[in-house]
Design a protein around this motif. Structure first.
Motif, mmCIF file in Angstrom:
data_model
loop_
_atom_site.group_PDB
_atom_site.id
_atom_site.type_symbol
_atom_site.label_atom_id
_atom_site.label_comp_id
_atom_site.label_asym_id
_atom_site.label_seq_id
_atom_site.Cartn_x
_atom_site.Cartn_y
_atom_site.Cartn_z
ATOM 1 N N GLY A 126 0.826 -1.194 0.000
ATOM 2 C CA GLY A 126 0.000 0.000 0.000
ATOM 3 C C GLY A 126 0.862 1.247 0.000
ATOM 4 N N ALA A 127 0.301 2.347 -0.470
ATOM 5 C CA ALA A 127 1.031 3.610 -0.481
ATOM 6 C C ALA A 127 0.080 4.765 -0.178
ATOM 7 C CB ALA A 127 1.712 3.811 -1.828
ATOM 8 N N GLY A 128 -1.029 4.468 0.497
ATOM 9 C CA GLY A 128 -1.982 5.503 0.905
ATOM 10 C C GLY A 128 -1.626 6.005 2.299
ATOM 11 N N GLY A 129 -2.615 6.563 2.977
ATOM 12 C CA GLY A 129 -2.376 7.155 4.298
ATOM 13 C C GLY A 129 -1.872 6.151 5.318
ATOM 14 N N ALA A 130 -2.406 4.949 5.299
ATOM 15 C CA ALA A 130 -2.024 3.948 6.303
ATOM 16 C C ALA A 130 -0.556 3.551 6.133
ATOM 17 C CB ALA A 130 -2.934 2.722 6.189
ATOM 18 N N ASN A 150 2.918 -1.523 -4.254
ATOM 19 C CA ASN A 150 1.601 -0.899 -4.454
ATOM 20 C C ASN A 150 1.105 -1.152 -5.871
ATOM 21 O OD1 ASN A 150 -0.511 0.644 -3.207
ATOM 22 N ND2 ASN A 150 0.001 2.332 -4.586
ATOM 23 N N ARG A 151 -0.242 -1.236 -5.986
ATOM 24 C CA ARG A 151 -0.887 -1.427 -7.289
ATOM 25 C C ARG A 151 -0.458 -0.303 -8.235
ATOM 26 N NH1 ARG A 151 -7.294 -1.428 -6.642
ATOM 27 N NH2 ARG A 151 -6.806 0.712 -6.101
ATOM 28 N N THR A 152 -0.485 0.927 -7.756
ATOM 29 C CA THR A 152 -0.047 2.070 -8.562
ATOM 30 C C THR A 152 1.395 2.394 -8.150
ATOM 31 O OG1 THR A 152 -2.323 2.840 -8.349
ATOM 32 C CG2 THR A 152 -0.752 4.397 -9.279
ATOM 33 N N LYS A 155 2.894 5.862 -6.842
ATOM 34 C CA LYS A 155 2.584 6.321 -5.480
ATOM 35 C C LYS A 155 3.579 5.715 -4.487
ATOM 36 C CE LYS A 155 -2.416 6.746 -5.985
ATOM 37 N NZ LYS A 155 -3.655 6.165 -5.464
ATOM 38 N N THR A 193 -3.077 -1.916 2.557
ATOM 39 C CA THR A 193 -3.975 -1.535 1.466
ATOM 40 C C THR A 193 -5.415 -1.607 1.967
ATOM 41 O OG1 THR A 193 -4.497 -3.732 0.574
ATOM 42 C CG2 THR A 193 -2.442 -2.708 -0.172
ATOM 43 N N ALA A 194 -6.323 -1.089 1.157
ATOM 44 C CA ALA A 194 -7.736 -1.157 1.517
ATOM 45 C C ALA A 194 -8.385 -2.370 0.848
ATOM 46 C CB ALA A 194 -8.406 0.133 1.078
#
Ligand code: ATR
Length: 275
Positions: A126-130, A150-152, A155, A193-194
């Motif tokens: 994951g590469a979002g907020g978490a 990460n998928r993207t 990021k 990730t979500a």
């Protein structure tokens, strides 16, 4: 009485009021900790109103963690690296943003799950907020390497670029990779990730797990069940994010009250309360 709260949208599900009330009870502190449902476009207004009414500190949850970091007058180093904050505190008239999520994660992995990170190979998904909140504190634990998958990919690359200096200082190899190209195996896999939220499959193959690896999902409750089953089926030590939730709250409680609450007791009690 000193007043604290958690702000988010949605907020009904939040366990933070229960956790902080229990911390206060067990450490003999007198405080009130509530929850506030914040309109999506009303975060700044809500924060100003809370602190002008005498609020001492608040926790911030989805989707306001990034906005919290930009709203504050000052960010701690870990909040600045994460570009996100889960705790705002009013001090000498200034709003201070910090981020206790990653420290909570590391404390749970090392203190409660008994897995040392130093010298280990870590996959952070994951590469979002978490994931952003976790990367700095993970680096401070000096693993041999951290791969941000990460998928993207761009990021993940941006997140890695922001942490390069810290990685060099810690002697940790830090790289970004797409999920498709993950073929090596790791001692510790952390799902930030979500993907579990939508009931989706674990976004990486089981070959990413070394035998006996720690497989950690930041989710807990029903959202984590698919991931935990997958990890157990592939011989990993499976762990959900409930310990991280209690540990990040303990770190916030320390900042606000100067007292470390009994995390293990509260974690055991909370686990018994959940369905
Ligand atoms: P959070 O604050 O919870 O981290 P976010 O900032 O929206 O939420 O980030 C969600 C993360 O989950 C992202 O890394 C996202 O990948 P992308 O950057 O490619 O969007 C990841 N994610 C969400 N659903 C996913 C899925 N089904 N498979 C893999 N990754 C997923």
């Amino acid at each position: 009485m000193d007043i604290y709260c958690v702000m988010g949208n949605p907020i009904e599900h939040s366990k933070s009021p229960w956790i902080h009330a229990r911390f206060a009870e067990l450490t003999g502190q007198t405080l009130h900790y509530g929850k506030r449902l914040v309109p999506i476009n009303g975060f700044a207004t809500e924060v100003n109103s809370f602190f002008s009414q005498g609020g001492r500190g608040c926790n911030i949850t989805v989707p306001f963690k990034f906005e919290a970091a930009t709203l504050a007058n000052q960010c701690s180093q870990r909040a600045a690296l994460a570009t996100a904050s889960n705790i705002l505190t009013l001090q000498d008239g200034k709003l201070l943003a910090d981020n206790t999520d990653g420290t909570g994660l590391v404390n749970d992995i090392q203190g409660n799950a008994g897995v040392e990170l130093k010298g280990r190979h870590v996959l952070l998904l994951g590469a979002g907020g978490a994931a952003a909140g976790a990367l700095g504190p993970l680096l401070l634990a000096s693993p041999a390497s951290i791969t941000v998958g990460n998928r993207t990919v761009h990021k993940a690359s941006a997140l890695v670029a922001r942490h390069e200096a810290l990685a060099a200082q810690q002697g940790t190899e830090l790289r970004a990779q797409g999920l498709q190209s993950l073929t090596t195996s790791f001692d510790v896999l952390i799902n930030a990730t979500a993907s579990s939220l939508g009931g989706g499959a674990v976004p990486v193959p089981a070959c990413t797990l070394k035998p006996g690896a720690l497989a950690y999902d930041m989710m807990y409750g029903s959202a984590a069940q698919g991931f935990l089953r997958w990890a157990q089926e592939h011989g990993a030590q499976a762990r959900d994010g409930l310990g991280m939730l209690v540990e990040q709250a303990a770190e916030a409680f320390m900042i606000w009250r100067g007292v470390r609450p009994p995390v293990r007791q509260v974690l055991t009690e909370l686990r018994m309360l959940l369905p």
